[in-house]
Design an enzyme around this catalytic site. Structure first.
Site, PDB file in Angstrom:
ATOM      1  N   TYR A  42       0.818  -1.217   0.000  1.00  0.00           N
ATOM      2  CA  TYR A  42       0.000   0.000   0.000  1.00  0.00           C
ATOM      3  C   TYR A  42       0.855   1.272   0.000  1.00  0.00           C
ATOM      4  CZ  TYR A  42      -3.775  -3.215   1.369  1.00  0.00           C
ATOM      5  OH  TYR A  42      -4.681  -4.242   1.413  1.00  0.00           O
ATOM      6  N   ASP A  77      -4.713  -6.700   6.479  1.00  0.00           N
ATOM      7  CA  ASP A  77      -5.945  -6.010   6.109  1.00  0.00           C
ATOM      8  C   ASP A  77      -7.042  -7.045   5.854  1.00  0.00           C
ATOM      9  OD1 ASP A  77      -7.772  -4.176   5.203  1.00  0.00           O
ATOM     10  OD2 ASP A  77      -6.738  -3.714   3.325  1.00  0.00           O
ATOM     11  N   ASP A 114     -10.236  -8.452   8.728  1.00  0.00           N
ATOM     12  CA  ASP A 114     -11.668  -8.376   8.425  1.00  0.00           C
ATOM     13  C   ASP A 114     -12.315  -9.751   8.536  1.00  0.00           C
ATOM     14  OD1 ASP A 114     -11.769  -5.707   8.122  1.00  0.00           O
ATOM     15  OD2 ASP A 114     -12.462  -5.710   6.042  1.00  0.00           O
ATOM     16  N   ASP A 154      -2.381 -18.154   2.736  1.00  0.00           N
ATOM     17  CA  ASP A 154      -3.563 -18.855   2.220  1.00  0.00           C
ATOM     18  C   ASP A 154      -4.043 -19.901   3.218  1.00  0.00           C
ATOM     19  OD1 ASP A 154      -1.073 -19.849   1.605  1.00  0.00           O
ATOM     20  OD2 ASP A 154      -1.603 -20.636  -0.355  1.00  0.00           O
ATOM     21  N   LYS A 207       4.080 -15.223   2.822  1.00  0.00           N
ATOM     22  CA  LYS A 207       3.972 -16.015   1.592  1.00  0.00           C
ATOM     23  C   LYS A 207       5.413 -16.328   1.162  1.00  0.00           C
ATOM     24  CE  LYS A 207       1.372 -17.740  -1.694  1.00  0.00           C
ATOM     25  NZ  LYS A 207       0.576 -18.953  -1.461  1.00  0.00           N
TER      26      LYS A 207
END
Ligand code: NAD
Length: 361
Positions: free
Chosen positions: A147, A252, A256, A228, A196
């Site tokens: 980001y 992020d 959620d 994942d 990852k």
């Protein structure tokens, strides 16, 4: 008697109501533990726009900077009808949030996912998973990664190409890993670092630096998990987690997901942490303009945010435990605000919920 300075940002909508209840609880803690809390209120969001024309003034930010911790309600109004949303984006209420996070140098976001025994019925996961319960936190890096990296779109050979860059320095990784290990020490002593690393270089550096930090915390158990797999495990077996440590974008998405599996928005607290012990604490929900001023809001997320403030900024673990236990007792005795009410429970108002929690401290 110890003394701490707390900046209060009631904000908009239900903000003043829920912050008022959290202050009631902090005052009770102050009396019980002989600790002094000095509160300074500042305006942020729509109320600041109405008063000063901007969502956060430099003076308000300076006040927050000088304090030991910040407790925030929520900012914003009805995005369809409020005149605040006819302003350019940088002058809207939510711009205050970005400005204060940046101005206070907050680089880590901590979001608990806690399923209260009494609210298991609202957990959307399989019954056997909900029955086991879960209590974990996600520590998300806030100021680096995809980001904040270089990004651009070019045309090459007549075709558009978009590039985003994911960068992490070892210092950025180290400072948040240290925070995660410190927090694990105050909980059940387990860090799951999520990355990852089978694909990304930034993840391999993340894993290497986290392992280096772990050497200073022999009492904390470190494991690594691919993102994942983590997304699946949060749904399959959330009870396995204590502290999940991860970079910005993974955090992020996972935070959620973690909020959703608890099933109750009015119960979820959060913290944004900066250097040293400083932090800004707030509920995960917004300003709920639809119920503002009706004394119907659930103040528990804000009260639990105040408990986090005591635990992580003031090292007052016993007081934080007291608050969390008082919340559990009130839920056990069947009292519920409208958002978590179900048949057979007793409906109460925002102020009644605050009073009940205070009585049970
Ligand atoms: P919201 O979280 O305010 O409300 C969503 C729904 O949940 C509403 O029906 C509301 O009544 C209910 N709800 C939320 N908190 C509750 C509580 N404590 N008790 C009982 N019910 C509760 O989300 P929204 O409606 O999308 O946003 C409203 C405003 O809040 C917008 O202006 C938005 O930009 C702002 N917002 C602010 C923050 C923040 O200050 N950090 C975060 C999210 C949204």
């Amino acid at each position: 008697m110890g003394k701490y300075n707390i900046t209060l940002i009631p904000g908009d909508g239900i903000g003043p109501e829920i912050v008022g209840e959290a202050v009631k609880i902090l005052d009770a803690v102050s009396a019980k533990y002989s600790v002094g809390f000095n509160y300074t209120k500042i305006l942020m969001g729509g109320c600041s726009i109405d008063e000063y024309g901007v969502p956060l003034t430099d003076e308000a930010l300076e006040t927050a900077k000088k304090s030991d911790a910040v407790l925030l309600g929520a900012v914003g109004g009805n995005t369809d009808t409020s005149p605040w949303y006819r302003l350019p984006p940088e002058r809207r209420p939510e711009a205050g949030l970005l400005a204060i996070r940046k101005g206070l140098g907050l680089y880590a976001n901590l979001r608990p996912a806690l399923l209260f025994d009494e609210l298991r019925a609202s957990c959307p996961l399989k019954e056997s998973v909900g029955e086991k319960g879960f209590d974990f936190v996600i520590m998300r890096e806030l100021t680096g990664g995809l980001y904040f990296g270089d990004r651009y779109t070019v045309v090459e050979n007549g075709k558009r190409k978009a590039v985003d860059t994911l960068t992490y320095t070892e210092d950025e990784i180290r400072r948040i890993a240290v925070r995660a290990f410190e927090i694990a020490r105050k909980r059940r002593g387990k860090v799951t670092s999520v990355d990852k690393a089978n694909v990304l270089d930034s993840s391999r550096l993340w894993r290497a630096v986290t392992a280096e930090v772990a050497k200073d915390y022999p009492d904390v158990e470190l494991s690594n998990m691919l993102v994942d797999n983590c997304a699946m495990q949060i749904v399959k077996d959330p009870a396995q987690f204590d502290v999940i440590l991860t970079e910005n974008m993974f955090g992020d998405i996972l935070s959620d997901e973690a909020s959703m599996v608890t099933g109750s928005l009015g119960m979820l607290s959060s913290a944004s942490l900066g250097a040293g012990k400083f932090g800004l604490y707030e509920p995960s929900h917004g300003s709920a303009p639809d119920i503002a001023g009706k004394n119907e809001a659930n103040p528990i997320a804000t009260i639990m945010s105040a408990a986090m403030l005591l635990r992580y900024s003031f090292d007052m673990n016993d007081a934080a435990d007291d608050i969390e236990n008082a919340v559990k007792k009130v839920l056990k005795s069947g009292y519920r605000t409208g958002d978590i009410y179900s048949d057979g429970t007793k409906k109460c108002t925002c102020t009644e919920m605050g009073d009940l929690i205070k009585e049970n401290l």
